[in-house]
Design an enzyme around this catalytic site. Structure first.
Site, PDB file in Angstrom:
ATOM      1  N   CYS A  88       2.158  -6.863   0.808  1.00  0.00           N
ATOM      2  CA  CYS A  88       1.682  -5.568   1.252  1.00  0.00           C
ATOM      3  C   CYS A  88       1.855  -5.291   2.797  1.00  0.00           C
ATOM      4  O   CYS A  88       1.267  -6.454   3.567  1.00  0.00           O
ATOM      5  CB  CYS A  88       0.420  -5.284   0.734  1.00  0.00           C
ATOM      6  SG  CYS A  88      -0.551  -3.898   1.311  1.00  0.00           S
ATOM      7  N   CYS A  91      -1.972  -5.341   4.274  1.00  0.00           N
ATOM      8  CA  CYS A  91      -3.301  -6.381   4.084  1.00  0.00           C
ATOM      9  C   CYS A  91      -2.529  -7.721   4.139  1.00  0.00           C
ATOM     10  O   CYS A  91      -3.259  -8.768   4.278  1.00  0.00           O
ATOM     11  CB  CYS A  91      -4.207  -6.105   3.149  1.00  0.00           C
ATOM     12  SG  CYS A  91      -3.466  -6.253   1.325  1.00  0.00           S
ATOM     13  N   CYS A 136      -1.846  -1.844  -4.277  1.00  0.00           N
ATOM     14  CA  CYS A 136      -1.969  -3.142  -3.781  1.00  0.00           C
ATOM     15  C   CYS A 136      -3.568  -3.516  -4.363  1.00  0.00           C
ATOM     16  O   CYS A 136      -4.511  -2.708  -4.011  1.00  0.00           O
ATOM     17  CB  CYS A 136      -2.082  -3.330  -2.298  1.00  0.00           C
ATOM     18  SG  CYS A 136      -2.692  -4.716  -1.673  1.00  0.00           S
ATOM     19  N   CYS A 139      -6.182  -4.018  -0.682  1.00  0.00           N
ATOM     20  CA  CYS A 139      -6.374  -2.967   0.241  1.00  0.00           C
ATOM     21  C   CYS A 139      -6.447  -1.600  -0.496  1.00  0.00           C
ATOM     22  O   CYS A 139      -6.640  -0.471   0.094  1.00  0.00           O
ATOM     23  CB  CYS A 139      -5.755  -3.134   1.514  1.00  0.00           C
ATOM     24  SG  CYS A 139      -3.653  -2.521   1.211  1.00  0.00           S
ATOM     25  N   CYS A 159       9.513   0.154  -8.687  1.00  0.00           N
ATOM     26  CA  CYS A 159      10.010   0.880  -7.600  1.00  0.00           C
ATOM     27  C   CYS A 159       9.107   1.107  -6.542  1.00  0.00           C
ATOM     28  O   CYS A 159       8.250   1.641  -6.594  1.00  0.00           O
ATOM     29  CB  CYS A 159      10.450   2.175  -8.223  1.00  0.00           C
ATOM     30  SG  CYS A 159      11.837   3.014  -7.238  1.00  0.00           S
TER      31      CYS A 159
END
Length: 170
Positions: A88, A91, A136, A139, A159
């Protein structure tokens, strides 16, 4: 209780992962449960104005406001084929291994599975058709949608918006 990633889809076609967090209100519709390992994450306490300062503009719109980048617009992540991990951008939580990436032809980086515990899912009705959106787990940043048209062994296609990812070489 979490649904295993390889469980069959429910009658409406949705997989729902779970989490419990005070910050979940920032992502309406996330399924909740008591065993959230990221409940106390400092990333969930960052204000929207702070996120805007931390992230590039398009990444901010995608991660924090569930926008979608145009297909093919993020060449670096779409064309990344080295061994490593996709994490991510918000984070740094590892989400996908490079071995799970495949060429979907959609214009977005696509993966057939994810690192267990890295994603939370919710139903998205924004375009009038139910889809499963994922975020995520650490975060709560928006990453993309999961579809049932991926390769074996899962038959799934995660995706992902390329601007929501960073690549960490092995």
């Amino acid at each position: 209780m979490s649904t295993p990633i390889h469980a069959p889809l429910s009658r409406r076609g949705f997989l729902m992962a779970t989490a419990l967090t005070a910050g979940a209100a920032a992502v309406p519709g996330l399924a909740l449960a008591a065993e959230d390992p990221y409940a106390a994450s400092p990333f969930r306490k960052i204000s929207d104005s702070e996120w805007k300062l931390r992230l590039p503009p398009k990444s901010y719109e995608v991660l924090r406001h569930e926008d979608t980048e145009p297909p093919g617009s993020d060449g670096p992540m779409l064309n990344e084929h080295r061994k490593g991990t996709f994490a991510c951008l918000g984070c740094g939580l590892p989400i996908f291994k490079s071995d799970w990436k495949f060429e979907s032809g959609t214009g977005w980086p696509s993966f057939y599975t994810y690192i267990p515990g890295a994603l939370l899912k919710k139903v998205d009705l924004a375009i009038g058709v139910p889809r499963t959106e994922y975020h995520c787990a650490q975060c709560l940043g928006h990453h993309g949608h999961v579809f049932n048209d991926g390769p074996k062994p899962t038959g799934l296609r995660y995706c992902n918006n390329g601007v929501a990812l960073k690549f960490i070489p092995a």
